[in-house]
Design an enzyme around this catalytic site. Structure first.
Site, PDB file in Angstrom:
ATOM      1  N   ARG B  57       0.746  -1.181  -0.072  1.00  0.00           N
ATOM      2  CA  ARG B  57       0.096  -0.067   0.104  1.00  0.00           C
ATOM      3  C   ARG B  57       0.651   1.263   0.032  1.00  0.00           C
ATOM      4  O   ARG B  57       0.602   2.124  -0.600  1.00  0.00           O
ATOM      5  CB  ARG B  57      -0.930  -0.144   1.230  1.00  0.00           C
ATOM      6  CG  ARG B  57      -1.833   1.037   1.524  1.00  0.00           C
ATOM      7  CD  ARG B  57      -2.556   1.271   2.617  1.00  0.00           C
ATOM      8  NE  ARG B  57      -2.959  -0.176   2.990  1.00  0.00           N
ATOM      9  CZ  ARG B  57      -3.968  -0.984   2.576  1.00  0.00           C
ATOM     10  NH1 ARG B  57      -4.869  -0.554   1.779  1.00  0.00           N
ATOM     11  NH2 ARG B  57      -4.388  -2.288   2.888  1.00  0.00           N
ATOM     12  N   THR B  58       1.937   1.276   0.965  1.00  0.00           N
ATOM     13  CA  THR B  58       2.710   2.570   0.958  1.00  0.00           C
ATOM     14  C   THR B  58       3.582   2.745  -0.140  1.00  0.00           C
ATOM     15  O   THR B  58       3.511   3.732  -0.511  1.00  0.00           O
ATOM     16  CB  THR B  58       3.440   2.293   2.233  1.00  0.00           C
ATOM     17  OG1 THR B  58       2.580   2.185   3.499  1.00  0.00           O
ATOM     18  CG2 THR B  58       4.282   3.725   2.543  1.00  0.00           C
ATOM     19  N   LYS B  86      22.854  -9.929   1.920  1.00  0.00           N
ATOM     20  CA  LYS B  86      24.092 -10.427   1.725  1.00  0.00           C
ATOM     21  C   LYS B  86      25.123  -9.710   2.892  1.00  0.00           C
ATOM     22  O   LYS B  86      26.188  -9.830   2.775  1.00  0.00           O
ATOM     23  CB  LYS B  86      24.935 -10.280   0.395  1.00  0.00           C
ATOM     24  CG  LYS B  86      24.318 -11.176  -0.717  1.00  0.00           C
ATOM     25  CD  LYS B  86      24.936 -10.704  -1.896  1.00  0.00           C
ATOM     26  CE  LYS B  86      24.039 -11.056  -3.086  1.00  0.00           C
ATOM     27  NZ  LYS B  86      23.640 -10.092  -4.138  1.00  0.00           N
ATOM     28  N   ARG B 107      11.619   2.354   3.707  1.00  0.00           N
ATOM     29  CA  ARG B 107      10.708   1.372   4.805  1.00  0.00           C
ATOM     30  C   ARG B 107      11.724   0.310   5.429  1.00  0.00           C
ATOM     31  O   ARG B 107      12.320  -0.293   4.677  1.00  0.00           O
ATOM     32  CB  ARG B 107       9.402   0.810   3.956  1.00  0.00           C
ATOM     33  CG  ARG B 107       8.531  -0.250   4.921  1.00  0.00           C
ATOM     34  CD  ARG B 107       7.731   0.454   5.641  1.00  0.00           C
ATOM     35  NE  ARG B 107       6.433  -0.419   6.293  1.00  0.00           N
ATOM     36  CZ  ARG B 107       5.489  -0.110   6.212  1.00  0.00           C
ATOM     37  NH1 ARG B 107       4.990   1.151   6.301  1.00  0.00           N
ATOM     38  NH2 ARG B 107       4.631  -0.924   6.951  1.00  0.00           N
ATOM     39  N   HIS B 135       6.182   6.970  11.301  1.00  0.00           N
ATOM     40  CA  HIS B 135       5.628   6.823   9.887  1.00  0.00           C
ATOM     41  C   HIS B 135       4.904   8.267   9.310  1.00  0.00           C
ATOM     42  O   HIS B 135       3.616   8.426   9.409  1.00  0.00           O
ATOM     43  CB  HIS B 135       4.528   5.734   9.867  1.00  0.00           C
ATOM     44  CG  HIS B 135       4.209   5.042   8.228  1.00  0.00           C
ATOM     45  ND1 HIS B 135       4.664   5.739   7.196  1.00  0.00           N
ATOM     46  CD2 HIS B 135       3.265   4.249   8.030  1.00  0.00           C
ATOM     47  CE1 HIS B 135       4.038   5.172   6.094  1.00  0.00           C
ATOM     48  NE2 HIS B 135       3.200   4.182   6.557  1.00  0.00           N
TER      49      HIS B 135
END
Ligand SMILES: [Zn+2]
Lengths: 152, 309
Positions: B57-58, B86, B107, B135
């Site tokens: 969604r974001t 890695k 994110r 957020h």
């Protein structure tokens, strides 16, 4: 220093006006005695003090404190004083002061904080002095749960 | 505030004036967000979306915002197969992405990741969620929704409902709403009520939040009901969870007592907090809320890249 029940030191540092009962914690955060050192360390606890009622006192022979160490002491005993002795003479005396921001002195208690994940960074905390000293992580924005435990 | 070049880590980085500036600009982008008019504002600019945990969604909302403004997007939707997997540090990944783009949207599952990124990036970083942390664009779109769907923010009676203890998103929203002249009510079971620290913070800002533990107590008065998810994991006893989830559910029956123009919001995805029968009523603002993320993010992107002042 009439309350002095400890042997005077020739060269070294006296940490005075430590909050009563906190001397062992100061010892712990300074990491003394150092494994290969035989310098004298004297500790006095619950010494009478006109100013504080009771206080603790530590004398460390042949040891100077770094700025970072003084800042660490300020976190657990914000009213402490530092006396530097050279050749049995007081060379310098000052009170510790609580920094507004500390860098690299403590570890965040939040296991999910990015500062605990091996990134190339120095931790940063804002310091507030209310009833207790509080450290707030400038990365995850959470308060450190146990200030003493967090000091590295 | 001069927005050009700033990092957006927390909504606390903004003043009320800054927020209003962003939202006023966002208003003008609504037709572009809807595809009714087109824009070349971000032509030649590249936005890197680094999603170290998936949030479709974001991510789509950010990418839609950038592409609607004529910009381009590169990045990854989850860390599988990336150098982060890695063992590369986030700091190095950020330095690399900053070399390829004009802004970074991050994110990350760890709290404080965005603050770290802002220290290693020479292009602006937007925090698109860091673990249980901040957020800020969610808060901006929430405010945008209230402005658009309830008319304005000042003077509104706003009830935050559900898990108010653990959700940082709802803390950021409470903080932002306290910058405005709002009447806040925190509706939660005692075990999930707003943390004391947060109540003190908003009180110091001039809000006088009321604390109640049922939706019935606020439904007749409220202009906005903001529902959050109550997570099963918060309850050791599943029976207790079911009971609480039932009590805080928004149903057509509860809404019978609501003001006609009241709106129900939810950050989505919802589980059972709002019954599907509410979706077709005029109260439901939660799908529109998702849409408002696009103009709000357009505004932020164009401000911090310096394309708009
Ligand atoms: Zn932290």
């Amino acid at each position: 220093m009439k309350d002095l029940k400890l042997t005077p030191i020739k060269n070294g540092t006296v940490i005075d006006h430590i909050e009563a009962g906190m001397a062992m914690k100061v010892i712990k955060i300074l990491g003394i005695p150092e494994p290969d050192s035989h310098s004298i360390i004297s500790i006095a606890m619950y010494v009478h003090s006109e100013k504080m009622g009771y206080k603790d006192l530590i004398k460390i022979e042949d040891r100077e404190l770094k700025k970072k160490e003084v800042n660490k002491i300020s976190l657990i005993s914000p009213n402490a004083s530092i006396v530097i002795i050279e050749k049995e003479i007081v060379k310098n005396k000052y009170w510790v002061s609580l920094p507004k921001i500390i860098k690299g002195l403590a570890k965040c208690s939040n296991p999910n904080c990015i500062t605990n994940k091996g990134e190339p960074l120095e931790t940063e905390f804002s310091v507030t002095n209310g009833k207790d000293i509080k450290l707030r992580c400038l990365y995850c924005d959470r308060n450190v749960t146990d200030v003493l435990e967090s000091i590295v | 505030m001069n927005f050009k070049g700033i990092h957006v880590v927390s909504v606390r980085d903004f003043s009320r004036k800054d927020i209003e500036h962003i939202l006023n600009l966002a208003d003008t982008f609504i037709p572009i967000a809807r595809g009714e008019s087109s824009s070349t504002l971000m032509n030649g600019k590249i936005m890197a979306t680094l999603f170290f945990e998936p949030s479709t969604r974001t991510r789509l909302s950010f990418e839609s915002a950038m592409q609607r403004l004529g910009g381009r997007v590169l990045g990854f939707a989850d860390p599988g197969g990336t150098s982060a997997k890695k063992g590369e540090t986030l700091a190095d990944t950020i330095r690399m992405a900053a070399a390829y783009s004009d802004l970074i949207v991050l994110r990350h599952p760890q709290e404080g990741a965005a603050r770290l990124a802002s220290k290693f990036s020479n292009v602006p970083v937007i925090n698109a969620g860091d673990g249980a942390g901040q957020h800020p664009t969610q808060t901006l779109l929430d405010l945008q929704t209230i402005r658009q769907e309830a008319g304005k923010i000042d003077g509104k009676k706003i009830a935050l409902v559900g898990d108010l203890k653990y959700g940082r998103t709802v803390h950021s929203l409470a903080y932002a709403l306290a910058m405005f002249d709002t009447e806040l009510t925190f509706v939660a079971p005692p075990t999930l009520q707003m943390p004391k620290e947060m109540i003190e913070t908003v009180s110091q800002m001039g809000a006088k939040p009321k604390l109640v533990n049922s939706v019935e107590e606020v439904i007749a008065e409220a202009d906005v009901i903001y529902v959050t998810r109550i997570q099963k994991e918060r309850f050791p006893d599943p029976a207790e969870y079911r009971k609480v989830a039932e009590v805080y559910k928004i149903t057509p029956e509860i809404l019978e007592d609501a003001k006609k123009k009241m709106i129900v919001m939810h950050p989505l995805p919802r589980v059972k907090e709002i019954s599907p029968e509410v979706d077709d009523t005029d109260y439901a603002a939660y799908f529109k809320q998702a849409f408002y993320g696009v103009p709000a993010r357009m505004a932020l992107i164009s401000l911090i890249t310096g394309v708009v002042e």
